[in-house]
Design a protein around this motif. Structure first.
Motif, PDB file in Angstrom:
ATOM      1  N   ALA A  43       0.829  -1.213   0.000  1.00 27.53           N
ATOM      2  CA  ALA A  43       0.000   0.000   0.000  1.00 27.53           C
ATOM      3  C   ALA A  43       0.859   1.257   0.000  1.00 27.53           C
ATOM      4  N   SER A  44       2.031   1.180   0.646  1.00 32.64           N
ATOM      5  CA  SER A  44       2.916   2.353   0.705  1.00 32.64           C
ATOM      6  C   SER A  44       3.548   2.665  -0.646  1.00 32.64           C
ATOM      7  N   MET A  45       3.527   1.699  -1.567  1.00 33.63           N
ATOM      8  CA  MET A  45       4.095   1.917  -2.898  1.00 33.63           C
ATOM      9  C   MET A  45       3.140   2.651  -3.840  1.00 33.63           C
ATOM     10  N   LEU A  46       1.893   2.783  -3.438  1.00 29.61           N
ATOM     11  CA  LEU A  46       0.911   3.441  -4.302  1.00 29.61           C
ATOM     12  C   LEU A  46       1.105   4.950  -4.280  1.00 29.61           C
ATOM     13  N   PRO A  47       0.644   5.655  -5.310  1.00 26.77           N
ATOM     14  CA  PRO A  47       0.811   7.114  -5.350  1.00 26.77           C
ATOM     15  C   PRO A  47       0.167   7.789  -4.145  1.00 26.77           C
ATOM     16  N   ASP A  48       0.813   8.837  -3.655  1.00 25.90           N
ATOM     17  CA  ASP A  48       0.315   9.532  -2.462  1.00 25.90           C
ATOM     18  C   ASP A  48      -1.059  10.141  -2.689  1.00 25.90           C
ATOM     19  N   GLU A  49      -1.337  10.578  -3.921  1.00 24.21           N
ATOM     20  CA  GLU A  49      -2.584  11.296  -4.205  1.00 24.21           C
ATOM     21  C   GLU A  49      -3.768  10.366  -4.467  1.00 24.21           C
ATOM     22  N   LEU A  50      -3.562   9.046  -4.413  1.00 23.21           N
ATOM     23  CA  LEU A  50      -4.621   8.092  -4.719  1.00 23.21           C
ATOM     24  C   LEU A  50      -5.749   8.174  -3.682  1.00 23.21           C
ATOM     25  N   ARG A  51      -7.010   8.120  -4.154  1.00 22.57           N
ATOM     26  CA  ARG A  51      -8.182   8.180  -3.274  1.00 22.57           C
ATOM     27  C   ARG A  51      -9.115   7.017  -3.566  1.00 22.57           C
ATOM     28  N   CYS A  52      -9.967   6.674  -2.561  1.00 17.22           N
ATOM     29  CA  CYS A  52     -10.923   5.582  -2.709  1.00 17.22           C
ATOM     30  C   CYS A  52     -12.174   5.904  -1.892  1.00 17.22           C
ATOM     31  N   ASP A  53     -12.752   7.089  -2.149  1.00 17.41           N
ATOM     32  CA  ASP A  53     -13.873   7.578  -1.348  1.00 17.41           C
ATOM     33  C   ASP A  53     -15.231   7.217  -1.927  1.00 17.41           C
ATOM     34  N   ASN A  54     -15.282   6.816  -3.212  1.00 15.47           N
ATOM     35  CA  ASN A  54     -16.564   6.465  -3.822  1.00 15.47           C
ATOM     36  C   ASN A  54     -16.314   5.424  -4.910  1.00 15.47           C
ATOM     37  N   ALA A  55     -17.392   4.996  -5.570  1.00 14.95           N
ATOM     38  CA  ALA A  55     -17.290   3.908  -6.540  1.00 14.95           C
ATOM     39  C   ALA A  55     -16.388   4.260  -7.718  1.00 14.95           C
ATOM     40  N   ARG A  56     -16.464   5.511  -8.193  1.00 14.44           N
ATOM     41  CA  ARG A  56     -15.625   5.905  -9.330  1.00 14.44           C
ATOM     42  C   ARG A  56     -14.147   5.904  -8.934  1.00 14.44           C
ATOM     43  N   GLN A  57     -13.866   6.469  -7.764  1.00 14.69           N
ATOM     44  CA  GLN A  57     -12.485   6.484  -7.297  1.00 14.69           C
ATOM     45  C   GLN A  57     -11.984   5.069  -7.009  1.00 14.69           C
ATOM     46  N   ARG A  58     -12.897   4.197  -6.522  1.00 16.78           N
ATOM     47  CA  ARG A  58     -12.487   2.825  -6.223  1.00 16.78           C
ATOM     48  C   ARG A  58     -12.052   2.107  -7.497  1.00 16.78           C
TER      49      ARG A  58
END
Length: 392
Positions: free
Chosen positions: A12-27
């Motif tokens: 998980a720490s290798m993923l981009p810092d700006e990545l979000r997962c707050d809704n279905a589209r972001q997921r």
């Protein structure tokens, strides 16, 4: 085997810092990023692995169910998202770019790392962009594969600006003004003076060339800068204070002919250094073939093979037309006994060998004269090279 909580946190720490997962589209974008960043043909992630990584990064509330995640992966597999090819296998999911495969990225990375046209900063930036096209695991593999010497790079942005000036002068029908330089012991450019003592050159641009990783500018002047030479080829990275002159370019028949024959003259030079054309026979040893092909290409015709065919010590005869230039002598001296200039063969061999068509209308006496002149020049070159080391 499913990944552990600690392994999930590391991934998980290798993923981009700006990545979000707050809704279905972001997921959906988050799942695509996980696949792109953390998987490849050797590293697969299962449905459970991906959900564990999402939980480690965004918490339980953002973690999708098994069916929801499977539907997300299926959508990515069917949709061609971001030019990604998603593979669903019994061992898990993984993806790759449809066009820029890891092999192609490796080639691009090698080209960037070895390029002389980029500053170190530009090279580092482009490498980072290329690494983003492969998984983090592949990035680790690629990082150590190419090693480039640490010679100081000249900013080729300056060279491109010079080329723009030269091109503009040609289009406007103007001369160019510039100074030509050498580097002092501190690496700083110093302007060279011409035969008249002036460092300023005002000449008609003829053509631009690119050869052996350098750009060159060919110019003409009826009042030669040095050594009485009217047509000069100058390396662009050694040109200083280049600007379009107010003087109109020379428009003589000679200039017209020079521009028409530019491509031919480039092919006749040896590392952009011109010289009298000579037709020379070489006896090439098999273990030196690569050096010969690297220089002259794979279209060379060989005959008069001596020795056991297939042996690295067998030799063959070939004919090359090339300029009598110091750069050729430099190349030949590095070849040692593997590539040797030899006298032309007997008349019968000349007229029946693979080079018979190329020698149509050429006498053996002319070939002997070319051989004599080239050998004398080569020996003189070697004598100049050894002179500083000879004892009194």
């Amino acid at each position: 085997m499913a990944i552990t909580a600690d392994e999930a946190a590391t991934l998980a720490s290798m993923l981009p810092d700006e990545l979000r997962c707050d809704n279905a589209r972001q997921r959906l974008l988050c799942v695509a990023t996980i696949l792109q960043t953390l998987t490849d043909s050797q590293h697969h992630l299962s449905n459970a692995d991906i959900r564990t990584i999402i939980q480690a990064r965004f918490g339980p509330a953002a973690t999708p169910s098994e069916n929801t995640l499977a539907a997300d992966v299926h959508a990515l597999e069917q949709g061609g998202f971001l030019d990604l090819v998603v593979h669903v296998t019994p061992s898990g999911y993984w993806c790759e770019h449809a066009r820029l495969t890891p092999t192609k990225v490796r080639l691009l990375l090698n080209a960037v790392q070895s390029s002389r046209f980029l500053t170190l900063e530009q090279s580092s930036e482009l490498q980072e962009e290329l690494f983003a096209l492969v998984s983090r695991h592949q990035e680790d593999d690629l990082c150590g594969q190419v090693h480039v010497d640490q010679r100081v790079r000249k900013s080729y942005q300056q060279v491109f600006e010079i080329l723009d000036v030269v091109t503009r002068a040609i289009n406007l029908g103007r001369k160019i003004e510039f100074r030509y330089s050498y580097s002092d012991f501190a690496g700083h450019p110093q302007a060279l003076a011409g035969d008249n003592g002036s460092t300023l050159r005002v000449e008609t641009p003829i053509a631009l060339y690119f050869s052996e990783n350098n750009y060159y500018v060919e110019t003409y002047t009826p009042m030669p800068w040095r050594h009485g030479i009217e047509v000069m080829v100058s390396r662009a990275d050694r040109m200083l204070d280049v600007r379009v002159s107010q003087q109109t370019a020379d428009r003589s028949r000679k200039v017209y002919d020079l521009r028409r024959s530019a491509r031919r003259r480039m092919s006749e030079g040896f590392d952009m250094i011109p010289g009298p054309k000579r037709r020379i026979f070489f006896r090439v040893r098999s273990d030196a073939n690569n050096l010969f092909f690297d220089r002259f290409g794979f279209g060379m015709k060989f005959g008069q093979v001596e020795g056991v065919e297939g042996s690295p010590f067998s030799t063959a005869l070939t004919l090359v037309e090339l300029p009598q230039a110091s750069t050729f002598y430099r190349w030949l001296s590095a070849a040692g006994s593997g590539i040797v200039m030899v006298e032309p063969p007997a008349e019968l061999v000349l007229r029946s060998g693979p080079w018979a068509r190329a020698l149509r209308g050429v006498s053996r006496d002319e070939l002997l004269e070319d051989h004599r002149a080239m050998v004398e020049g080569f020996l003189a070159y070697l004598n100049r090279a050894r002179a500083p080391y000879e004892q009194d």
